[in-house]
Design an enzyme around this catalytic site. Structure first.
Site, PDB file in Angstrom:
ATOM      1  N   LYS A 208      13.376 -55.453  37.565  1.00 49.83           N
ATOM      2  CA  LYS A 208      13.914 -55.580  36.216  1.00 49.83           C
ATOM      3  C   LYS A 208      13.648 -56.960  35.631  1.00 49.83           C
ATOM      4  O   LYS A 208      13.391 -57.927  36.329  1.00 49.83           O
ATOM      5  CB  LYS A 208      15.399 -55.226  36.210  1.00 49.83           C
ATOM      6  CG  LYS A 208      15.598 -53.735  36.498  1.00 49.83           C
ATOM      7  CD  LYS A 208      16.960 -53.218  36.178  1.00 49.83           C
ATOM      8  CE  LYS A 208      16.988 -51.684  36.336  1.00 49.83           C
ATOM      9  NZ  LYS A 208      18.332 -51.142  36.124  1.00 49.83           N
ATOM     10  N   ARG A 254      18.845 -48.801  44.688  1.00 51.90           N
ATOM     11  CA  ARG A 254      17.786 -47.964  44.109  1.00 51.90           C
ATOM     12  C   ARG A 254      16.572 -48.847  43.863  1.00 51.90           C
ATOM     13  O   ARG A 254      16.647 -49.802  43.085  1.00 51.90           O
ATOM     14  CB  ARG A 254      18.299 -47.338  42.816  1.00 51.90           C
ATOM     15  CG  ARG A 254      17.335 -46.430  42.083  1.00 51.90           C
ATOM     16  CD  ARG A 254      17.994 -45.884  40.822  1.00 51.90           C
ATOM     17  NE  ARG A 254      17.089 -45.025  40.074  1.00 51.90           N
ATOM     18  CZ  ARG A 254      16.198 -45.457  39.185  1.00 51.90           C
ATOM     19  NH1 ARG A 254      16.085 -46.749  38.935  1.00 51.90           N
ATOM     20  NH2 ARG A 254      15.425 -44.596  38.552  1.00 51.90           N
TER      21      ARG A 254
END
Length: 273
Positions: A208, A254
């Site tokens: 991210k 995740r």
């Protein structure tokens, strides 16, 4: 040991893999490789939730994900469906998915909680303040971890009211969703506020933007704009944040790179004894 969810993006516009696995056969091969690398769950998604992404029709989404889910389920692999659509969630569960992963926490589709309640699937409730095209406009917090925990508590209450037993619920503080860089770090530092909700906690930091920003900033203001941050560096940063999250009792992480995270978690747990 903390579970590892392997991300299988069956989309043409993913921020992380750029449509590399839009072909079902390639997506299946990728998922099997992650299973062999140590993934405990394969999280299959057919709609990108990257910043600015446009919504995908549910029929198109299902055409992408259902063949992949069916293949994994036939092999006995636990599968999660990453979707904002109640109809896709229901179809995916019929195809063999055991978990519905809704990053909107039921806010994108008002039928989501009732659809999951009618199934046997568990539900991952993500923290969300709006769709991808304007989520950063809502990134205002005084104490991010506490506010995120409070908003997740509200969504958990709505899910319970819809008939989903607490034991079936997972909470995800939604790293990267309606959160600027520093706010993501505030949530991660305050993960105890999230685990205090009493549910299994799922964390997704993988590749991210806030990780890339931090890696660039570490080079100093004179070099920050010129620093190249490739997938390998993002995956290393992801593995580090996942290992640190273990200290806060998260249930699963995740990720895109299962092997790197598996190794980081193994070392972190050996450290803890």
């Amino acid at each position: 040991m903390t579970g590892i969810w392997g991300i299988v993006n069956v989309t043409p516009d993913s921020f992380s893999d750029g449509g590399r696995y839009i072909d079902p056969e390639r997506a299946i091969a990728h998922g099997l490789a992650m299973r062999d690398a140590g993934a405990s769950v394969l999280d299959v998604g057919g709609e990108s939730t990257r910043p600015g992404a446009e919504r995908v029709d549910a029929a198109v989404e299902q055409q992408r994900v259902l063949p992949v889910i069916e293949e994994f389920a036939a092999r006995g692999i636990p599968v999660s469906i990453d979707t904002l659509n109640a109809s896709t969630a229901a179809a995916a569960v019929r195809a063999g998915a055991r978990i519905v992963n809704d990053v909107s926490g039921g806010l994108a589709d008002p039928e989501m909680f009732s659809a999951v309640a009618e199934s046997s699937a568990d539900l991952a409730i993500g923290h969300w303040r709006g769709p991808s095209d304007d989520m950063y406009a809502k990134a205002e917090y005084h104490r991010a971890s506490r506010e995120v925990a409070g908003e997740l508590r509200e969504r958990v209450g709505e899910a319970a009211a819809a008939g989903i037993a607490p034991a079936r619920l997972i909470v995800d503080p939604g790293i990267g969703f309606a959160k600027a860089g520093a706010q993501n770090w505030d949530v991660l530092r305050g993960l105890d506020d999230i685990t205090a909700l009493g549910h299994r906690v799922l964390i997704g930091t993988s590749r991210k933007r806030f990780l890339t920003e931090s890696l660039r900033q570490a080079q100093g203001p004179d070099r920050e704009a010129d620093v190249e941050v490739d997938e390998a560096r993002k995956d290393l940063a992801t593995a580090v944040t996942s290992a640190l999250a273990v200290r806060h009792g998260v249930w699963a992480v995740r990720v895109h790179d299962v092997a790197a995270t598996r190794d980081a978690l193994a070392i972190a747990e050996a450290w803890e004894g």
